[in-house]
Scaffold this motif. Structure first.
Motif, mmCIF file in Angstrom:
data_model
loop_
_atom_site.group_PDB
_atom_site.id
_atom_site.type_symbol
_atom_site.label_atom_id
_atom_site.label_comp_id
_atom_site.label_asym_id
_atom_site.label_seq_id
_atom_site.Cartn_x
_atom_site.Cartn_y
_atom_site.Cartn_z
ATOM 1 N N THR A 157 0.875 -1.301 0.128
ATOM 2 C CA THR A 157 0.202 -0.091 0.033
ATOM 3 C C THR A 157 0.877 1.195 0.067
ATOM 4 O O THR A 157 2.229 1.230 0.276
ATOM 5 N N PRO A 158 0.317 2.210 -0.358
ATOM 6 C CA PRO A 158 1.062 3.698 -0.563
ATOM 7 C C PRO A 158 1.885 3.909 0.940
ATOM 8 O O PRO A 158 1.115 3.571 2.010
ATOM 9 N N ILE A 159 3.021 4.879 0.894
ATOM 10 C CA ILE A 159 3.354 4.884 2.048
ATOM 11 C C ILE A 159 2.909 6.206 2.740
ATOM 12 O O ILE A 159 2.714 6.550 3.953
ATOM 13 N N PHE A 160 1.925 7.187 1.981
ATOM 14 C CA PHE A 160 1.222 8.017 2.497
ATOM 15 C C PHE A 160 -0.097 8.019 2.086
ATOM 16 O O PHE A 160 -0.406 7.400 1.273
ATOM 17 N N GLU A 161 -1.191 8.270 3.049
ATOM 18 C CA GLU A 161 -2.519 8.308 2.808
ATOM 19 C C GLU A 161 -3.332 9.540 3.123
ATOM 20 O O GLU A 161 -2.692 10.308 3.858
ATOM 21 N N HIS A 162 -4.544 9.579 2.814
ATOM 22 C CA HIS A 162 -5.303 10.841 3.434
ATOM 23 C C HIS A 162 -5.474 10.693 4.827
ATOM 24 O O HIS A 162 -5.635 9.838 5.335
ATOM 25 N N THR A 163 -5.042 11.861 5.451
ATOM 26 C CA THR A 163 -5.066 11.804 7.099
ATOM 27 C C THR A 163 -6.465 11.306 7.573
ATOM 28 O O THR A 163 -6.276 10.733 8.645
ATOM 29 N N GLU A 164 -7.497 11.574 6.908
ATOM 30 C CA GLU A 164 -8.872 11.003 7.383
ATOM 31 C C GLU A 164 -8.955 9.674 7.640
ATOM 32 O O GLU A 164 -9.549 9.032 8.700
ATOM 33 N N LEU A 165 -8.252 8.833 6.998
ATOM 34 C CA LEU A 165 -8.191 7.299 7.096
ATOM 35 C C LEU A 165 -7.565 6.935 8.330
ATOM 36 O O LEU A 165 -8.531 5.974 9.190
ATOM 37 N N PHE A 166 -6.730 7.604 8.890
ATOM 38 C CA PHE A 166 -6.248 7.104 10.012
ATOM 39 C C PHE A 166 -7.055 7.858 11.510
ATOM 40 O O PHE A 166 -7.089 7.056 12.540
ATOM 41 N N GLN A 167 -7.636 8.990 11.285
ATOM 42 C CA GLN A 167 -8.422 9.709 12.131
ATOM 43 C C GLN A 167 -9.556 8.621 12.406
ATOM 44 O O GLN A 167 -10.355 8.627 13.494
ATOM 45 N N ARG A 168 -10.206 8.020 11.255
ATOM 46 C CA ARG A 168 -11.351 7.440 11.331
ATOM 47 C C ARG A 168 -11.338 5.974 12.027
ATOM 48 O O ARG A 168 -11.850 5.348 12.695
ATOM 49 N N SER A 169 -9.805 5.542 11.491
ATOM 50 C CA SER A 169 -9.787 3.839 11.997
ATOM 51 C C SER A 169 -8.993 3.829 13.483
ATOM 52 O O SER A 169 -9.337 3.160 14.044
ATOM 53 N N VAL A 170 -7.729 4.544 13.420
ATOM 54 C CA VAL A 170 -6.978 4.569 14.512
ATOM 55 C C VAL A 170 -7.632 5.034 15.530
ATOM 56 O O VAL A 170 -7.427 4.652 16.790
ATOM 57 N N ALA B 37 -4.935 0.035 8.686
ATOM 58 C CA ALA B 37 -5.848 1.111 8.238
ATOM 59 C C ALA B 37 -5.690 1.124 6.957
ATOM 60 O O ALA B 37 -6.522 1.042 6.004
ATOM 61 N N SER B 38 -4.499 1.109 6.249
ATOM 62 C CA SER B 38 -4.161 0.961 4.809
ATOM 63 C C SER B 38 -4.668 -0.195 4.140
ATOM 64 O O SER B 38 -5.186 -0.176 3.137
#
Length: 420
Positions: free
Chosen positions: A39-52, A82-83
């Motif tokens: 998976t990509p090394i960077f993601e949209h910040t919202e992904l980690f806010q919603r999952s983590v 999350a990714s």
């Protein structure tokens, strides 16, 4: 110029250890029938806010977040689950005929925290994720894979610690019990725990600053708040571990730092002498609900991740030497313009045949080239001079026995391949 704080250069001599460990881990996952995902090394910040989770230390304090040129908030991934879950939803892997979907990954993660031994700001994780099964047997399989990952590399001082965080109903009851328990002494807790009390009280149990507070010792145990389903599930997980002869300890205070965990949670710790205060090597657990949170269908999941840095550190503390072959197959020694041209052709031919071979590129004399061959631990030295050229052959010396033999150029590749 120096590398940024919390990062490191892995130089030749060390990278071979990393390569060996990573290959062994990949071989092991193949035995368990897991497939690699990248998976990509960077993601949209919202992904980690919603999952983590917004209330976790990772999201609040440790993420490397920046705004890109399109005014989008981007975050370097702090963890892998999350990714993987995002990719699972985006590419509709839940529609594949073979379920559950069993995946593994190896790659760099990024967290802004205080660098210390075995913990970097850029670190490499190996992890596995299983999506699509709510069978307690898969929980045991994931823990088995995690334990075997360490054992296959020679570690012995290991301890598997498990707990159940229960389902949503159980967690809500436990959450309220924690709030009631810590509220009278909230002013005595650290600033982080004061803010966690009403947002994520479970994290108070994992606080390093307040771990010696008297209220920690008699804090409500999640195991006392498990409903019948959660109790039964945890008992089945333990039964599978027993059936597989995998020793474990139950620790009611074991919690994981990410919001998406429920039911099974586990950590693997090192008992090796001198390993340090932080003994955790890896951790993981079940995260039913994460896929739905990211827009996918109802999908149970479980996984774990281990730090390659801490794995190598544990190997060092237990005195485990990895069987890395750092010998060179062949080194070609040549002298003279015509011999040097022929040496380049010989080296190229051997390399195409799969032989690991090198030669001098600094214009050294015969003696200096032989010293280079010794330093590189060459198994065979191929000597090429005027006499050899005149006879259309090359002299092959076995560096272990000292035996030397003349071999024609057209037979050289077959001869070397046979010797190796």
């Amino acid at each position: 110029m120096k590398a940024p704080r919390g990062t490191q250069d892995l130089l030749p001599g060390v990278t071979e250890q990393w390569q060996y460990v990573e290959e062994k881990l990949k071989e092991l996952t193949k035995n368990y029938h897991y497939k690699e995902i990248r998976t990509p090394i960077f993601e949209h910040t919202e992904l980690f806010q919603r999952s983590v989770g917004d209330t976790t230390d990772i999201v609040q304090k440790e993420m490397y977040t920046f705004t890109d040129k399109g005014d989008r908030s981007i975050t370097l991934r702090p963890e892998g689950t999350a990714s993987v879950a995002r990719s699972y939803v985006e590419h509709k892997l839940f529609g594949l005929p073979n379920q559950p979907t069993k995946l593994f990954y190896v790659g760099p993660m990024f967290r802004y925290e205080r660098p210390q031994q075995g913990r970097m700001r850029q670190f490499v994780q190996f992890g596995v994720e299983v999506l699509g099964s709510a069978d307690p047997a898969i929980d045991a399989e994931v823990m088995s894979l995690a334990m075997n990952a360490y054992r296959s590399l020679g570690l012995k001082s290991l301890k598997l610690v498990i707990n159940s965080l229960g389902d949503k109903e159980s967690r809500e009851k436990h959450r309220q019990a924690l709030v009631d328990h810590f509220s009278p002494v909230v002013d005595e807790l650290c600033n982080d725990c004061q803010s966690r009390l009403h947002t994520n009280p479970l994290r108070i149990l994992d606080c390093k600053k307040d771990r010696d507070h008297p209220k920690m010792k008699d804090a409500p145990s999640i195991l006392d708040y498990l409903n019948d389903y959660s109790k039964e599930y945890f008992e089945k997980v333990k039964a599978y571990l027993d059936a597989m002869n995998i020793p474990y300890e139950v620790d009611p205070n074991l919690v994981r730092g990410l919001d998406y965990y429920n039911h099974t949670a586990f950590e693997i710790m090192s008992d090796a002498e001198g390993f340090g205060a932080i003994t955790t090597l890896s951790g993981g657990g079940r995260y039913n609900g994460l896929v739905q949170e990211l827009g996918g269908p109802e999908t149970p999941g479980i996984g774990f991740a281990l730090s390659i840095e801490r794995l190598l550190m544990a190997l060092e503390k237990e005195g485990v030497e990895l069987p890395i072959d750092d010998q060179l197959d062949c080194f070609v020694v040549s002298l003279g313009d015509e011999a040097n041209l022929k040496a380049a052709a010989v080296v190229n031919e051997l390399r195409q045949a799969g032989v690991q071979v090198d030669k001098d590129y600094q214009g050294k004399k015969f003696k200096g080239q032989f010293k280079s061959a010794d330093r590189l631990k060459a198994k065979y030295v191929l000597v090429l001079g005027d006499d050899e050229l005149a006879n259309n052959q090359i002299s092959v010396k076995n560096m272990e026995t000292g035996d030397q033999e003349a071999v024609s150029f057209d037979q050289l590749t077959t001869y070397i391949k046979g010797k190796l």
